[in-house]
Scaffold this motif. Structure first.
Motif, PDB file in Angstrom:
ATOM      1  N   ASN A 129       0.857  -1.181   0.000  1.00  0.00           N
ATOM      2  CA  ASN A 129       0.000   0.000   0.000  1.00  0.00           C
ATOM      3  C   ASN A 129       0.895   1.234   0.000  1.00  0.00           C
ATOM      4  O   ASN A 129       2.118   1.127  -0.150  1.00  0.00           O
ATOM      5  CB  ASN A 129      -0.970  -0.004   1.180  1.00  0.00           C
ATOM      6  CG  ASN A 129      -0.291   0.096   2.527  1.00  0.00           C
ATOM      7  OD1 ASN A 129       0.904   0.327   2.630  1.00  0.00           O
ATOM      8  ND2 ASN A 129      -1.057  -0.093   3.584  1.00  0.00           N
ATOM      9  N   ALA A 130       0.318   2.415   0.172  1.00  0.00           N
ATOM     10  CA  ALA A 130       1.087   3.660   0.125  1.00  0.00           C
ATOM     11  C   ALA A 130       2.136   3.735   1.240  1.00  0.00           C
ATOM     12  O   ALA A 130       3.136   4.437   1.116  1.00  0.00           O
ATOM     13  CB  ALA A 130       0.143   4.853   0.223  1.00  0.00           C
ATOM     14  N   GLN A 131       1.927   2.991   2.311  1.00  0.00           N
ATOM     15  CA  GLN A 131       2.851   3.023   3.450  1.00  0.00           C
ATOM     16  C   GLN A 131       4.008   2.041   3.304  1.00  0.00           C
ATOM     17  O   GLN A 131       4.936   2.070   4.096  1.00  0.00           O
ATOM     18  CB  GLN A 131       2.091   2.736   4.738  1.00  0.00           C
ATOM     19  CG  GLN A 131       1.027   3.777   5.010  1.00  0.00           C
ATOM     20  CD  GLN A 131      -0.014   3.282   5.991  1.00  0.00           C
ATOM     21  OE1 GLN A 131      -0.085   2.091   6.270  1.00  0.00           O
ATOM     22  NE2 GLN A 131      -0.831   4.193   6.481  1.00  0.00           N
ATOM     23  N   GLY A 132       3.958   1.142   2.364  1.00  0.00           N
ATOM     24  CA  GLY A 132       5.062   0.209   2.173  1.00  0.00           C
ATOM     25  C   GLY A 132       4.615  -1.194   1.808  1.00  0.00           C
ATOM     26  O   GLY A 132       3.478  -1.423   1.419  1.00  0.00           O
ATOM     27  N   PRO A 181       5.970  -5.494   8.767  1.00  0.00           N
ATOM     28  CA  PRO A 181       6.677  -4.713   7.747  1.00  0.00           C
ATOM     29  C   PRO A 181       7.788  -5.521   7.091  1.00  0.00           C
ATOM     30  O   PRO A 181       8.579  -6.167   7.760  1.00  0.00           O
ATOM     31  CB  PRO A 181       7.248  -3.533   8.529  1.00  0.00           C
ATOM     32  CG  PRO A 181       7.413  -4.065   9.920  1.00  0.00           C
ATOM     33  CD  PRO A 181       6.295  -5.048  10.115  1.00  0.00           C
ATOM     34  N   VAL A 182       7.843  -5.485   5.769  1.00  0.00           N
ATOM     35  CA  VAL A 182       8.864  -6.237   5.045  1.00  0.00           C
ATOM     36  C   VAL A 182      10.183  -5.472   5.038  1.00  0.00           C
ATOM     37  O   VAL A 182      11.240  -6.052   5.246  1.00  0.00           O
ATOM     38  CB  VAL A 182       8.401  -6.531   3.605  1.00  0.00           C
ATOM     39  CG1 VAL A 182       9.513  -7.140   2.788  1.00  0.00           C
ATOM     40  CG2 VAL A 182       7.192  -7.443   3.626  1.00  0.00           C
TER      41      VAL A 182
END
Length: 113
Positions: free
Chosen positions: A55-58, A79-80
């Motif tokens: 998404n826009a966050q990552g 989080p990747v």
């Protein structure tokens, strides 16, 4: 009586087949150097399902835990990118209930023509 020649042929055939299977199975190994390991509650069956998402966050891994929350299930967001290997529980139980309730009221009402 089985001749020794037949025994040696069978042994040679078995060695060839086993060697071939070993060589083929080595091609499916996955490299683990630099891997990020996410862990969660084993009692919730953390990791039962995993889905990649962007998404826009990552970039994220969405990790299912079907026994979370009185076995109603929940999803963790991991989080990747970055140095963090901590996952956040999304607490979808209340959000799903708010969505399902209006749908059930629509299904129970009689249609007007």
């Amino acid at each position: 009586m089985i001749r020794m020649e037949h025994v040696w042929r069978r042994i040679a055939f078995a060695i060839i087949v086993i060697s071939d299977r070993i060589i083929q199975s080595q091609s499916y190994n996955v490299g683990t150097s630099g891997a990020t390991i996410f862990s969660g509650p084993a009692s919730e069956e953390f990791g039962y399902t995993v889905q990649q998402a962007t998404n826009a966050q990552g970039k994220w891994l969405l990790v299912g835990a079907p026994w979370s929350g009185n076995r109603k299930g929940d999803v963790y967001k991991c989080p990747v990118l970055g140095s963090s290997n901590t996952c956040n529980k999304l607490n979808l139980q209340g959000k799903v209930q708010r969505f399902v309730q209006p749908l059930s009221s629509l299904l129970n009402s009689s249609p007007e023509f």
